[in-house]
Design an enzyme around this catalytic site. Structure first.
Site, PDB file in Angstrom:
ATOM      1  N   LYS A  84       0.824  -1.215   0.000  1.00  0.00           N
ATOM      2  CA  LYS A  84       0.000   0.000   0.000  1.00  0.00           C
ATOM      3  C   LYS A  84       0.863   1.271   0.000  1.00  0.00           C
ATOM      4  O   LYS A  84       0.475   2.293  -0.548  1.00  0.00           O
ATOM      5  CB  LYS A  84      -0.916   0.033   1.233  1.00  0.00           C
ATOM      6  CG  LYS A  84      -1.920  -1.117   1.293  1.00  0.00           C
ATOM      7  CD  LYS A  84      -3.200  -0.744   0.615  1.00  0.00           C
ATOM      8  CE  LYS A  84      -4.349  -1.728   0.694  1.00  0.00           C
ATOM      9  NZ  LYS A  84      -4.199  -3.069   1.125  1.00  0.00           N
ATOM     10  N   GLU A 106     -10.124   6.201   2.224  1.00  0.00           N
ATOM     11  CA  GLU A 106     -11.015   5.204   2.801  1.00  0.00           C
ATOM     12  C   GLU A 106     -10.151   4.042   3.273  1.00  0.00           C
ATOM     13  O   GLU A 106      -9.050   3.839   2.777  1.00  0.00           O
ATOM     14  CB  GLU A 106     -11.988   4.693   1.737  1.00  0.00           C
ATOM     15  CG  GLU A 106     -11.438   3.592   0.814  1.00  0.00           C
ATOM     16  CD  GLU A 106     -10.254   4.011  -0.054  1.00  0.00           C
ATOM     17  OE1 GLU A 106     -10.088   5.236  -0.266  1.00  0.00           O
ATOM     18  OE2 GLU A 106      -9.492   3.137  -0.505  1.00  0.00           O
ATOM     19  N   SER A 371       2.064  -9.768  -0.663  1.00  0.00           N
ATOM     20  CA  SER A 371       1.698  -8.345  -0.624  1.00  0.00           C
ATOM     21  C   SER A 371       1.800  -7.710   0.759  1.00  0.00           C
ATOM     22  O   SER A 371       1.865  -6.483   0.864  1.00  0.00           O
ATOM     23  CB  SER A 371       0.290  -8.145  -1.186  1.00  0.00           C
ATOM     24  OG  SER A 371      -0.633  -8.982  -0.515  1.00  0.00           O
TER      25      SER A 371
HETATM   26  C1  LIG Z   1      -5.138  -4.152   0.873  1.00  0.00           C
HETATM   27  C2  LIG Z   1      -4.373  -5.390   0.703  1.00  0.00           C
HETATM   28  C3  LIG Z   1      -4.615  -6.275  -0.389  1.00  0.00           C
HETATM   29  C4  LIG Z   1      -5.722  -6.071  -1.378  1.00  0.00           C
HETATM   30  O1  LIG Z   1      -5.624  -4.913  -2.141  1.00  0.00           O
HETATM   31  P1  LIG Z   1      -5.213  -4.924  -3.668  1.00  0.00           P
HETATM   32  O2  LIG Z   1      -5.539  -3.554  -4.118  1.00  0.00           O
HETATM   33  O3  LIG Z   1      -6.029  -5.973  -4.360  1.00  0.00           O
HETATM   34  O4  LIG Z   1      -3.768  -5.229  -3.746  1.00  0.00           O
HETATM   35  C5  LIG Z   1      -3.808  -7.377  -0.532  1.00  0.00           C
HETATM   36  N1  LIG Z   1      -2.826  -7.645   0.355  1.00  0.00           N
HETATM   37  C6  LIG Z   1      -2.570  -6.844   1.401  1.00  0.00           C
HETATM   38  C7  LIG Z   1      -1.466  -7.200   2.325  1.00  0.00           C
HETATM   39  C8  LIG Z   1      -3.329  -5.694   1.614  1.00  0.00           C
HETATM   40  O5  LIG Z   1      -3.066  -4.898   2.671  1.00  0.00           O
END
Ligand SMILES: *Cc1c(COP(=O)(O)O)cnc(C)c1O
Length: 389
Positions: A84, A106, A371
């Site tokens: 993020k 948000e 992620s």
């Molecule tokens: C917010 C989040 C996601 C999902 O958001 P995308 O916009 O689809 O990437 C995935 N993994 C983590 C660790 C997140 O914080």
């Protein structure tokens, strides 16, 4: 920068927002061509964000799968613990370039709110984050983090009191305060130019993967896997690979066992308009947005970025759903095999990647975008394990 991806995308917004969206697009075009902006983005990505993130060979997880090699792109090591940051930093710098003094955002699980609060503090912009009351209860530690970082958290009591209602509240604020305020949207969703802008800032993930893969194993990966909520970490992973021969797999949240929808917009939704874009949406027969369900708050969204809708229809990316129990299993594999606690969102992708690796020969390489890290999910995981999941 395309306004549409096939028939998807566009900007279905009230007229009052059109000038702000145009200003944002114009500013981004200028910024991309400006070596000063690019230099600052890459300097702060490095010195504040910790980029580049490593590409890690998961040897033990590979052994568990018994097939192709599994490599992890370590976005869990970015400042704040998730990808993020990449988007929040980029848009924060654009807000400053536009002379806006205030950020709004948000947040669902709170991860994007925390990233925005960090960037607001670092760039000296006042920050307000809209969050559904239900999510504030579920994600208390992130509420406290945002407050400690100097942001104001605004509770949203409308609708289901979750993410989609927080987006609606943020859009209303933006309409009222558009001259002073930038809406720092957290995923590759919403009206043009947000999907392209967010994809641009997250594409650093895919660019680094290609560079690191060529260094580590001398060629492109055979398959890249990423989880899809709104779709920002996935589009950032896939974008630089669209014109290569890398196979691409996006994983949505299938929800609990027996759930009819989960949060799998591409697998189980149909096209409609949500939050300013035409895209796949989970909806009922009347076109009302359907309630979603997933063990991971970050994937729990009824829509998806419009570029994913187009990539799905064209067949360039394959999308599948993985259920809660798969994500929980993968969480434990990664913890026990590699000593890494993943967020539950990418745990969905890890589960799918292990299945794919098992079906592929040992000479192939599968890269999964990890992620985010799992600290935020310990309560959810422990409760699920206590129930015998
Ligand atoms: C917010 C989040 C996601 C999902 O958001 P995308 O916009 O689809 O990437 C995935 N993994 C983590 C660790 C997140 O914080």
């Amino acid at each position: 920068m395309p306004r549409r991806f096939g028939s998807y995308g566009g900007a279905y917004v009230p007229e009052t927002l059109v000038p702000a969206l145009q200003e944002l697009e114009r500013t981004w075009r200028g910024a991309r061509a400006d070596p000063g902006f690019r230099g600052e983005l890459s300097r702060l990505s490095r010195t504040l964000g910790g980029r580049p993130t490593p590409l890690y060979f998961a040897r033990n997880l590979t052994r568990r799968a018994g097939g192709a090699e599994i490599w992890l792109k370590r976005e869990d090591l970015v400042h704040g613990g998730a990808h993020k940051f990449n988007n929040a930093l980029g848009q924060g710098l654009l807000a400053r370039r536009m002379g806006k003094s205030r950020l709004i955002a948000e947040t669902g699980a709170g991860q994007h709110g925390v990233a925005t609060a960090m960037i607001g503090a670092a760039l000296g912009l006042s920050t307000e984050v809209y969050m559904g009351e239900v999510d504030m209860d579920r994600q208390r530690p992130n509420v406290e983090r945002m407050r400690l970082l100097g942001a104001k958290v605004v509770p949203v009591a409308a609708g289901s009191r979750t993410l989609k209602d927080a987006i609606n509240a943020a859009l209303r604020d933006w309409i009222a305060n558009v001259r002073t305020t930038h809406y720092l949207l957290g995923s590759a969703v919403g009206p043009h130019p947000f999907p392209s802008l967010v994809a641009g800032f997250q594409s650093v993930i895919g660019r680094e993967i290609l560079r690191q893969a060529r260094r580590e194993f001398g060629r492109d990966p055979d398959l890249a896997v990423a989880c899809v909520g709104g779709g920002s970490n996935a589009i950032g992973t896939f974008h630089p690979m669209l014109r290569t021969s890398v196979a691409l797999l996006g994983i949505e949240a299938g929800g609990p066992r027996g759930a009819s929808r989960g949060a799998a917009s591409l697998s189980r939704g149909r096209p409609g308009v949500l939050h300013g874009a035409y895209t796949y949406v989970l909806q009922d027969r009347d076109g009302q947005v359907a309630p979603t369900e997933s063990v991971s708050a970050g994937l729990d969204y009824a829509g998806v970025g419009p570029e994913h809708a187009w990539l799905r229809d064209r067949g360039r990316v394959t999308y599948r759903a993985v259920r809660d129990d798969g994500a929980l299993a993968a969480f434990r594999w990664l913890a026990e095999d590699e000593g890494i606690l993943p967020a539950l969102e990418p745990a969905h992708a890890i589960f799918a990647a292990v299945g794919e690796a098992r079906r592929r020969p040992a000479r192939q390489r599968v890269v999964v975008t990890l992620s985010g890290r799992g600290d935020k999910d310990l309560g959810v995981v422990l409760a699920a394990l206590a129930r015998g999941a």
